[in-house]
Design an enzyme around this catalytic site. Sequence first.
Site, PDB file in Angstrom:
ATOM      1  N   ASP A 122     -10.274   5.112  24.223  1.00 23.60           N
ATOM      2  CA  ASP A 122      -9.151   4.162  24.156  1.00 23.60           C
ATOM      3  C   ASP A 122      -7.831   4.835  23.809  1.00 23.60           C
ATOM      4  O   ASP A 122      -6.764   4.276  24.034  1.00 23.60           O
ATOM      5  CB  ASP A 122      -9.416   3.126  23.040  1.00 23.60           C
ATOM      6  CG  ASP A 122     -10.496   2.145  23.437  1.00 23.60           C
ATOM      7  OD1 ASP A 122     -10.589   1.814  24.626  1.00 23.60           O
ATOM      8  OD2 ASP A 122     -11.243   1.703  22.544  1.00 23.60           O
TER       9      ASP A 122
HETATM   10  C1  GLC Z   1     -14.674   2.521  19.934  1.00 20.35           C
HETATM   11  C2  GLC Z   1     -14.664   1.388  20.921  1.00 20.35           C
HETATM   12  C3  GLC Z   1     -15.228   1.834  22.255  1.00 20.35           C
HETATM   13  C4  GLC Z   1     -14.534   3.071  22.737  1.00 20.35           C
HETATM   14  C5  GLC Z   1     -14.572   4.155  21.685  1.00 20.35           C
HETATM   15  C6  GLC Z   1     -13.767   5.378  22.072  1.00 20.35           C
HETATM   16  O1  GLC Z   1     -15.979   2.869  19.608  1.00 20.35           O
HETATM   17  O2  GLC Z   1     -15.416   0.304  20.434  1.00 20.35           O
HETATM   18  O3  GLC Z   1     -15.087   0.817  23.204  1.00 20.35           O
HETATM   19  O4  GLC Z   1     -15.145   3.501  23.935  1.00 20.35           O
HETATM   20  O5  GLC Z   1     -14.035   3.656  20.495  1.00 20.35           O
HETATM   21  O6  GLC Z   1     -12.400   5.124  22.134  1.00 20.35           O
END
Ligand code: GLC
Length: 801
Positions: free
Chosen positions: A488
Site C-alpha cells: 500500500d
Molecule cells: C497490510 C494490509 C494489506 C497490505 C499490506 C502491505 O497488511 O492489510 O492489504 O497488502 O499491509 O501494504
Amino acid sequence: MAKKSGYGHFSKDGRQFVIERVDTPSPWINYLSNGKYTALISQNAGGYSFIECPKDGRITRWHPDALPADRPGRYIYLRDSSSGEYWSLSWQPAGGPREEYRAAHGFGHTTIAASHGGLESEVTFFVPVSDTLEVWKIDLRNSGDVRRTLSLFSYVEFCLGHALIDLINKPNDQHFNRARFSPDDGAIFATKTYWVTGSGTGARQENKEWDRWAFFASSLPVSSYECSRDAFIGPYRSEADPIGVETGELRGKDVDYGNVAGVLKNELELGPGEGTTVVIVLGVCPKEEFPGRAKELVARYADASAAGDALGEVRKHWEAYMGAVSVEAPDEDLARSVNYWNQYQAKTAFDMSRSASYYHWGLTRGMGFRDSAQDTIGVAIAEPELARQRIITLAGQQLKDGRALHYFHPVSGEGELTGHSDDPPWLVLAAVSYVEETGDVSLLEEQIAYRDGGRGTLLEHLSRAIGASTGSLGPRGIPVFGRGDWNDTLDYVGGEKSGESIWGGMFLAHALGKMSELLGFTGMQQEAGEMSSVREALVKSLNEHCWDGKWYIRAINEKGGVLGSSSCREGRIFLNPQAWAVISGVAGADRGREAMDSVAEHLGTRYGPKLLAPAYTRVDPEIGLITRCAPGKKENGAIFCHAAVWCIIAECMLGRGDRAFDYYRKLLPSGMSQDLREVEPYVYAQYVTSDEHETFGQASHSWLTGTAAWMFRAALDYMLGVRPSLGGLLIDPCIPESWGEYRVRRLFRGAVYDVVVKNPLRVSKGVARMTVDGREHAGNRIPVVPAGGECTVIAEMGREG
Ligand code: GLC
C-alpha cells in the site's frame, strides 16, 4: 508463586496460552466471537464489544491509546463490607500485586483468576456459539477461615452505536443516550435515539436511531445499580478507584443523557470454604424485538448451569473446527501452531478482516478486498461454506469493468474504489483455491450483481477481474502500478498512469495460470489456451525487462526509473518479486534459486526475511509513503510476516526444505523473546521490526494479518505438502532433511485423509512410492474419495520412482 521465564507459556495440551505475569509489555488479547457478536478481551479484562461492525455497531467503549493503557473493559469489583477494602477480579484497573493474578486465553474463551486475602476468583468470559451476547461466569470461593460479607460490582462503559462519532463528537452525541433499569429482569437496558452509519462525519445528520437495545444483567438479585459512568467513577477519578465502589453506594438512577455505564451491585455472603457462581450477561437485541428478546436472552443465560452448558458448546465448537486438520510432526511448535493457534488466528482474521483489533481500532476501514480474499484460504478446510459466502460478497464489490472496491463496510455498504492494481486478481485466486479445496464448481454459476448495475455469474466476475488487469498494462506489457499494489505504501510509483509493478506482473501471471487451469477443468479448453497465451507474453516481458542480474526488480516508474535494483542506493532488493517469481513460475529453476539466494543474502535476519533492504531513509515523493516511514518498520523494510511466508512457499517449490523450515522457525511468534517482541507470543503480527531500527525484534499489529492464513497453508500445503489441487489431493512434502516421519489427518471434500509420510533416506523433497488404502499408487495425486469416506495414505520419500 515461582516466576516463569517471560510472561506466559502454552498449557501442556497446547490449547491455552497461560499468562503468569499479567503486566505484559502490551495488552495480550483474545477474540470471543460467533461471527456476529464479538468481544475483544485482554489479559486484564480490557477491550470492547460490537455487533456485526466495529464502527457502526459498537456496544462498549474502549479508549484507543488510553493511559493507563487498555481501558475500559469488563470490570468486576469485590468490596468487603466490613473493612471497606475493594479490588478488581482482573489486575487492571484496581488489582493488587500482579503475582495474585493469572489469565489464560483459550479458543473462544478467556479466564482470569485472582487470589486476594482469602478470596479466590475465576472469571471466564465467552460468547455463546449463536446468540448476540457475552457471558462473564464468575466463580468465587472463600478459602479463608472467616465468614465474608461482600458486594460485587460489575461494570461496563457503553458506546451504543457509531464508534467514530462517539469518539470525535461525544459532547453532542451523548444527548441521545438512554438507559434504564428493569427490576423485573434485574437488567439495565440501554440504547441511543440517534445513529449514523458509514463515515457519518458530514454536516447533514441522519434521521434514525440505533437499531439495537443493549442489556446488562446479573444472575443474582440486584441490590442497586447505576447508569451514569461519571456518577459511578466520580470526578477526577478513574476505573481504578470508582467512588461507587469506594463508598459501596450506588444511586439507583436511570439516565437520559451522558456517558452511559452499566453498573450492577449484588450482595454476597460466603462462609469459610464456601463458593458460589455469579453470571453477568451483556448483549444486544434488535430494536423491533425489544423487550421480549432481551428478556428472553437474559433469562436464558443469567444462570450458572446454563452458562456452564453454553461454555461447553463453545469448547465443542472449536474442537470441531480445528479437528478438520490435525498434525503430528517432529517439531512440536509447528504441530501446535497448525493444529491450534495458527488455525484459530486464521479464522479470527477471516471474521474481522483488518477492522477490529488493538491496532485497527475499528473506526475507519471495514473489510479489505484483497485481505478478505486471502483470508478465505485460512477457513476453507474447516468451513468451506464461509469461504464460499465471502467470495460471493467480494464479487459483489466489483464494478462491471472488473475493478473492485478496495474496502467496504458490511453494515452501511459504504466503500472506496482506490485504484490499487492488485485487488481484482485476488478474487480469482480465492475462487480457484476454493474450487481446489472443495471441488464445488457450482460456485462459478452463482449470479452476483455488480456494484454499478447488472449481474453475471461468478465465472464472468472472474473473467472481468482478469480483464481489469490485462487491460491495464504499461509500456512493457506489465501491469500498471495504480495507487499501489500489494504494498500500500508504494503509492506514488505509478505516477499519472504508466508506472509498472513487477511484483504485480508476477502476481497476474500466477492468476492467469490458475484461471487457465480452472477453465480447463471446467471444459473450456479454448479459453484456457487463450489465458495461457496472455500469461506467456507477460512472463516473457518480465524476464526480458526485469531481471537485474541476481534478482528481479520491483517497479519501473513513468520516467523509466527503477526500484529494487543493485543500482539503487536504498530499496535495492525487494522480497515480493523474488518469492513470486518462483510461486508464479515466471522464473525458471536457475533464476528462481538465484533470486531466493539473494533474498537469503541481503534480506535475512534472525527473525526472518525483510521486505526490502536497505530501508529508505530519505523521503522520495515519487515513491511514496514507504519512504516517509521509520526505517526498519512496517513496509519500510520490516520483517513483514505476510510477505515473509511467501519465501517459505517459494523455497518449498525449489525443494529446499531446510531453508523453508529455517524461515518458518524464525518467524514463529513463540520462538521470539517475549520482552523484545512485546505483542502476543501465540499469534503472528503484521511485522517484526528489522535490524535497521533500534527496536529490532519488536512486533506490532498482531492478530489481523494475512500472515495467519498464508502461514497455515504454507505449513500444511507446502512443507507438510498435503495440498489440494483441482484434480485431487497432492502429496508433495518439502521438509528438513532431519525429519524421519510425520502424519497429517485432514478433511478434504468431505472425506478424511490420513497421511503418514516416512523419510528413511532423510531427503527434503520427493515421494518415491505411495500406498493408498494399502494398495500401491503411482504418482502423488490421491484419487478423490467420496464424501463421508476415509482414506489412508502412506508415502515414502526418496527419489521419485
Ligand atoms: C497490510 C494490509 C494489506 C497490505 C499490506 C502491505 O497488511 O492489510 O492489504 O497488502 O499491509 O501494504
